[in-house]
Motif scaffolding. Structure first.
Motif, PDB file in Angstrom:
ATOM      1  N   TYR A 142       0.866  -1.164   0.000  1.00  0.00           N
ATOM      2  CA  TYR A 142       0.000   0.000   0.000  1.00  0.00           C
ATOM      3  C   TYR A 142       0.914   1.228   0.000  1.00  0.00           C
ATOM      4  O   TYR A 142       2.087   1.142   0.317  1.00  0.00           O
ATOM      5  CB  TYR A 142      -0.904   0.013   1.237  1.00  0.00           C
ATOM      6  CG  TYR A 142      -1.937  -1.090   1.244  1.00  0.00           C
ATOM      7  CD1 TYR A 142      -2.992  -1.086   0.338  1.00  0.00           C
ATOM      8  CD2 TYR A 142      -1.868  -2.127   2.167  1.00  0.00           C
ATOM      9  CE1 TYR A 142      -3.954  -2.083   0.337  1.00  0.00           C
ATOM     10  CE2 TYR A 142      -2.825  -3.141   2.182  1.00  0.00           C
ATOM     11  CZ  TYR A 142      -3.864  -3.107   1.266  1.00  0.00           C
ATOM     12  OH  TYR A 142      -4.806  -4.102   1.264  1.00  0.00           O
ATOM     13  N   ARG A 143       0.325   2.399  -0.337  1.00  0.00           N
ATOM     14  CA  ARG A 143       1.135   3.611  -0.485  1.00  0.00           C
ATOM     15  C   ARG A 143       2.259   3.372  -1.500  1.00  0.00           C
ATOM     16  O   ARG A 143       3.440   3.480  -1.198  1.00  0.00           O
ATOM     17  CB  ARG A 143       1.727   4.064   0.850  1.00  0.00           C
ATOM     18  CG  ARG A 143       0.713   4.398   1.932  1.00  0.00           C
ATOM     19  CD  ARG A 143       1.386   5.138   3.084  1.00  0.00           C
ATOM     20  NE  ARG A 143       0.467   5.406   4.178  1.00  0.00           N
ATOM     21  CZ  ARG A 143       0.423   4.718   5.317  1.00  0.00           C
ATOM     22  NH1 ARG A 143       1.254   3.712   5.493  1.00  0.00           N
ATOM     23  NH2 ARG A 143      -0.432   5.034   6.261  1.00  0.00           N
ATOM     24  N   SER A 144       1.855   3.029  -2.713  1.00  0.00           N
ATOM     25  CA  SER A 144       2.828   2.817  -3.787  1.00  0.00           C
ATOM     26  C   SER A 144       2.189   3.210  -5.108  1.00  0.00           C
ATOM     27  O   SER A 144       0.963   3.303  -5.220  1.00  0.00           O
ATOM     28  CB  SER A 144       3.265   1.349  -3.841  1.00  0.00           C
ATOM     29  OG  SER A 144       2.189   0.514  -4.259  1.00  0.00           O
ATOM     30  N   ALA A 176       4.042  -1.374   4.143  1.00  0.00           N
ATOM     31  CA  ALA A 176       5.459  -1.087   4.275  1.00  0.00           C
ATOM     32  C   ALA A 176       5.656  -0.070   5.396  1.00  0.00           C
ATOM     33  O   ALA A 176       4.697   0.569   5.845  1.00  0.00           O
ATOM     34  CB  ALA A 176       6.011  -0.544   2.956  1.00  0.00           C
ATOM     35  N   PRO A 177       6.867   0.128   5.879  1.00  0.00           N
ATOM     36  CA  PRO A 177       7.083   1.028   7.010  1.00  0.00           C
ATOM     37  C   PRO A 177       6.853   2.494   6.666  1.00  0.00           C
ATOM     38  O   PRO A 177       7.220   2.957   5.594  1.00  0.00           O
ATOM     39  CB  PRO A 177       8.553   0.779   7.376  1.00  0.00           C
ATOM     40  CG  PRO A 177       9.182   0.260   6.126  1.00  0.00           C
ATOM     41  CD  PRO A 177       8.116  -0.539   5.448  1.00  0.00           C
ATOM     42  N   PHE A 178       6.245   3.208   7.595  1.00  0.00           N
ATOM     43  CA  PHE A 178       6.030   4.654   7.488  1.00  0.00           C
ATOM     44  C   PHE A 178       5.707   5.146   8.887  1.00  0.00           C
ATOM     45  O   PHE A 178       4.554   5.146   9.311  1.00  0.00           O
ATOM     46  CB  PHE A 178       4.886   4.947   6.510  1.00  0.00           C
ATOM     47  CG  PHE A 178       4.558   6.403   6.341  1.00  0.00           C
ATOM     48  CD1 PHE A 178       5.501   7.400   6.530  1.00  0.00           C
ATOM     49  CD2 PHE A 178       3.268   6.787   5.987  1.00  0.00           C
ATOM     50  CE1 PHE A 178       5.188   8.735   6.370  1.00  0.00           C
ATOM     51  CE2 PHE A 178       2.933   8.117   5.817  1.00  0.00           C
ATOM     52  CZ  PHE A 178       3.892   9.102   6.012  1.00  0.00           C
ATOM     53  N   LEU A 179       6.732   5.524   9.636  1.00  0.00           N
ATOM     54  CA  LEU A 179       6.583   5.789  11.064  1.00  0.00           C
ATOM     55  C   LEU A 179       5.584   6.900  11.349  1.00  0.00           C
ATOM     56  O   LEU A 179       4.825   6.821  12.315  1.00  0.00           O
ATOM     57  CB  LEU A 179       7.947   6.137  11.679  1.00  0.00           C
ATOM     58  CG  LEU A 179       7.951   6.405  13.186  1.00  0.00           C
ATOM     59  CD1 LEU A 179       7.474   5.186  13.964  1.00  0.00           C
ATOM     60  CD2 LEU A 179       9.353   6.825  13.646  1.00  0.00           C
ATOM     61  N   LEU A 197       8.701  -5.773   9.052  1.00  0.00           N
ATOM     62  CA  LEU A 197       9.269  -7.028   8.546  1.00  0.00           C
ATOM     63  C   LEU A 197       8.504  -8.234   9.090  1.00  0.00           C
ATOM     64  O   LEU A 197       8.263  -9.208   8.363  1.00  0.00           O
ATOM     65  CB  LEU A 197      10.749  -7.121   8.909  1.00  0.00           C
ATOM     66  CG  LEU A 197      11.683  -6.200   8.124  1.00  0.00           C
ATOM     67  CD1 LEU A 197      13.083  -6.217   8.719  1.00  0.00           C
ATOM     68  CD2 LEU A 197      11.738  -6.606   6.649  1.00  0.00           C
ATOM     69  N   GLU A 198       8.092  -8.167  10.350  1.00  0.00           N
ATOM     70  CA  GLU A 198       7.293  -9.254  10.927  1.00  0.00           C
ATOM     71  C   GLU A 198       5.958  -9.380  10.191  1.00  0.00           C
ATOM     72  O   GLU A 198       5.507 -10.492   9.874  1.00  0.00           O
ATOM     73  CB  GLU A 198       7.064  -9.005  12.412  1.00  0.00           C
ATOM     74  CG  GLU A 198       6.246 -10.095  13.090  1.00  0.00           C
ATOM     75  CD  GLU A 198       5.965  -9.776  14.546  1.00  0.00           C
ATOM     76  OE1 GLU A 198       5.664 -10.716  15.300  1.00  0.00           O
ATOM     77  OE2 GLU A 198       6.015  -8.592  14.928  1.00  0.00           O
ATOM     78  N   HIS A 199       5.338  -8.244   9.918  1.00  0.00           N
ATOM     79  CA  HIS A 199       4.072  -8.235   9.168  1.00  0.00           C
ATOM     80  C   HIS A 199       4.261  -8.838   7.781  1.00  0.00           C
ATOM     81  O   HIS A 199       3.432  -9.645   7.316  1.00  0.00           O
ATOM     82  CB  HIS A 199       3.565  -6.799   9.066  1.00  0.00           C
ATOM     83  CG  HIS A 199       2.583  -6.541   7.974  1.00  0.00           C
ATOM     84  ND1 HIS A 199       1.286  -7.034   7.989  1.00  0.00           N
ATOM     85  CD2 HIS A 199       2.704  -5.852   6.808  1.00  0.00           C
ATOM     86  CE1 HIS A 199       0.656  -6.651   6.892  1.00  0.00           C
ATOM     87  NE2 HIS A 199       1.492  -5.931   6.162  1.00  0.00           N
ATOM     88  N   LEU A 200       5.349  -8.483   7.115  1.00  0.00           N
ATOM     89  CA  LEU A 200       5.593  -9.009   5.775  1.00  0.00           C
ATOM     90  C   LEU A 200       5.819 -10.519   5.823  1.00  0.00           C
ATOM     91  O   LEU A 200       5.278 -11.268   4.989  1.00  0.00           O
ATOM     92  CB  LEU A 200       6.795  -8.307   5.144  1.00  0.00           C
ATOM     93  CG  LEU A 200       7.226  -8.815   3.769  1.00  0.00           C
ATOM     94  CD1 LEU A 200       6.083  -8.759   2.758  1.00  0.00           C
ATOM     95  CD2 LEU A 200       8.427  -8.011   3.260  1.00  0.00           C
ATOM     96  N   TYR A 233      15.451  -2.137   6.707  1.00  0.00           N
ATOM     97  CA  TYR A 233      14.213  -2.701   6.165  1.00  0.00           C
ATOM     98  C   TYR A 233      14.451  -3.412   4.841  1.00  0.00           C
ATOM     99  O   TYR A 233      14.057  -4.583   4.681  1.00  0.00           O
ATOM    100  CB  TYR A 233      13.144  -1.626   5.998  1.00  0.00           C
ATOM    101  CG  TYR A 233      11.860  -2.195   5.414  1.00  0.00           C
ATOM    102  CD1 TYR A 233      11.038  -3.001   6.181  1.00  0.00           C
ATOM    103  CD2 TYR A 233      11.497  -1.955   4.092  1.00  0.00           C
ATOM    104  CE1 TYR A 233       9.874  -3.554   5.658  1.00  0.00           C
ATOM    105  CE2 TYR A 233      10.332  -2.497   3.555  1.00  0.00           C
ATOM    106  CZ  TYR A 233       9.527  -3.297   4.349  1.00  0.00           C
ATOM    107  OH  TYR A 233       8.385  -3.848   3.817  1.00  0.00           O
ATOM    108  N   LEU A 234      15.066  -2.747   3.891  1.00  0.00           N
ATOM    109  CA  LEU A 234      15.263  -3.384   2.582  1.00  0.00           C
ATOM    110  C   LEU A 234      16.188  -4.586   2.689  1.00  0.00           C
ATOM    111  O   LEU A 234      15.988  -5.592   1.991  1.00  0.00           O
ATOM    112  CB  LEU A 234      15.791  -2.370   1.581  1.00  0.00           C
ATOM    113  CG  LEU A 234      14.774  -1.320   1.119  1.00  0.00           C
ATOM    114  CD1 LEU A 234      15.410  -0.310   0.188  1.00  0.00           C
ATOM    115  CD2 LEU A 234      13.571  -1.965   0.445  1.00  0.00           C
TER     116      LEU A 234
END
Length: 451
Positions: A142-144, A176-179, A197-200, A233-234
């Motif tokens: 999402y957000r892409s 994806a991450p977005f603090l 990363l755990e969610h992915l 993250y990557l």
């Protein structure tokens, strides 16, 4: 170049446009396109003599500005020599463009498949991943934004997907991450990274690792908000891909070719994908061009097995000549270094100062010549200045902000509740300060809508 006024010519251009041009992503009767008379460097102007500093770089692609003389000359010379030729042949401009791109891509991404733009680059990268792995699914965030063709728009994670989403394209979305707007209740970048990363990995497990061909990510998401991923993250995504036999596809259509102050955004994170898409900045959009950079293991799949895909204009000589000239000009003129240096010394502190002065600025984020201002009604609650996907009256605050920027000679990149600061990568210090001053004035209008 000094803008010349010719309102009659501008009216004729506008009339023909309104009569015959069908514009993308628009309700045709509700738009009022500006008639552009010319452009040079970081500026463009209309037929009434109004000149604008372009903080959008077109659609984030004029990385060397408009009308760069070396790129214009290369297109002219190639047109005189060999205007076009079918993709099955070896052509000097095509070969040289591929060589120069491969020299700069990370790792062993040494084979280049040329496309006409970023969306079809994503289409072909996904096709290659599915054929290489024999698996059907692709995970994307999402957000892409990945393009407007059928597969690419289904992979996209913003509202432009909704009306085109068939639900049958083998796409699974994840967060994806977005603090700043964390979906993981994180309080630090480290927490956001670990929980994302755990969610992915959980998503992979529940979708079935053996069904997933690829994970597709914009290395630094562009249109969705320029959210630079947290450290680790990557690399973590790369490790998950290796663990489960999934290919990592990085979309560098917007972030590539100097935009982040490096040739590719992947260089910032020391991560090598299996496939990487590019377009836009490869030749500053002077002639349509995109492509897929392919790793050795994926290329080997099609060593004796035909790749079932192609394009009539793959590696078009005019586009490739423009790419050769653009890449060489960027190297000779230190354009990538300019984006890194002035991004750090002028843009970053300039935007931070704006955030201090304007309550409408909730967050500043970015790198190089790739920045976003998150505009809010209330800094404490982080309520966006306008609702998600707002239109009409609901979008009035952002419309007022954009109008104010244009009134001060700045053409802004506005999307939802954000304005992006994405000038040409070779913009000068004086031009950047001019744009920051215009933003300062326009943000005073946004401030009027804060709590």
């Amino acid at each position: 170049m000094t803008p010349q006024t010719d309102p009659r010519a501008g009216a004729a251009v506008k009339a023909a446009d309104r009569a015959h041009v069908f514009h993308s992503w628009s309700a045709q009767e509700l738009i009022d396109p500006l008639a552009v008379a010319g452009a040079e460097g970081s500026y463009f102007w209309d037929y009434d003599g109004n000149r604008y500093l372009d903080f959008t770089s077109g659609l984030v692609y004029t990385n060397v500005g408009y009308q760069h003389p070396k790129v214009v000359a290369a297109i002219q010379e190639q047109a005189a020599r060999l205007t076009t030729f079918a993709p099955a042949f070896a052509v000097e401009a095509r070969s040289e463009a591929a060589r120069l791109i491969a020299e700069r891509t990370p790792g062993d991404l040494d084979k280049i498949f040329f496309t006409n733009g970023g969306a079809d680059a994503v289409e072909h990268a996904v096709r290659m991943a599915r054929l290489h792995t024999g698996r059907p699914k692709v995970l994307s965030a999402y957000r892409s934004y990945h393009g407007g063709t059928q597969q690419a728009v289904n992979l996209t994670g913003d509202p432009r997907r909704w009306a085109n989403d068939s639900g049958t394209n083998g796409v699974v979305h994840f967060w994806a991450p977005f603090l700043y707007r964390s979906r993981f209740y994180a309080e630090t970048e480290e927490q956001e990274c670990a929980r994302a990363l755990e969610h992915l990995e959980t998503t992979i497990a529940f979708e079935g690792p053996g069904t997933i061909a690829a994970i597709l990510l914009e290395t630094v998401p562009g249109t969705a908000g320029i959210m630079v991923p947290p450290a680790g993250y990557l690399a973590g995504v790369r490790a998950l891909c290796d663990q489960y036999g999934i290919l990592l596809v990085l979309d560098e259509v917007m972030a590539g070719f100097g935009r982040t102050g490096t040739w590719f955004a992947a260089d910032l994170f020391d991560v090598v994908p299996d496939l990487m898409t590019f377009a836009k900045g490869v030749n500053s959009g002077y002639v349509p061009l995109g492509g897929v950079a392919i790793s050795g293991k994926v290329a080997e799949t099609f060593g004796k097995r035909p790749y079932p895909g192609g394009l009539t204009y793959s590696g078009h000589p005019l586009a490739c000549a423009a790419a050769v000239a653009t890449i060489n000009a960027m190297a000779e003129e230190g354009v990538v270094e300019n984006a890194a240096r002035l991004g750090a010394s002028v843009v970053a502190p300039g935007l931070a100062a704006l955030a201090e002065r304007h309550p409408s600025v909730g967050e500043v984020r970015g790198v190089g010549m790739f920045w976003a201002l998150e505009l809010v009604r209330d800094r404490e609650t982080r309520e966006p200045l306008v609702p998600y996907n707002a239109t009409g009256e609901a979008n009035a605050p952002m419309a007022a902000f954009a109008a104010a920027a244009k009134g001060h000679g700045l053409w802004p990149f506005v999307n939802m509740n954000r304005t992006h600061v994405v000038p040409p990568c070779n913009a000068s210090e004086a031009e950047l300060k001019e744009g920051l001053a215009a933003l300062d004035a326009a943000l005073s209008v946004a401030d009027e809508y804060t709590a």
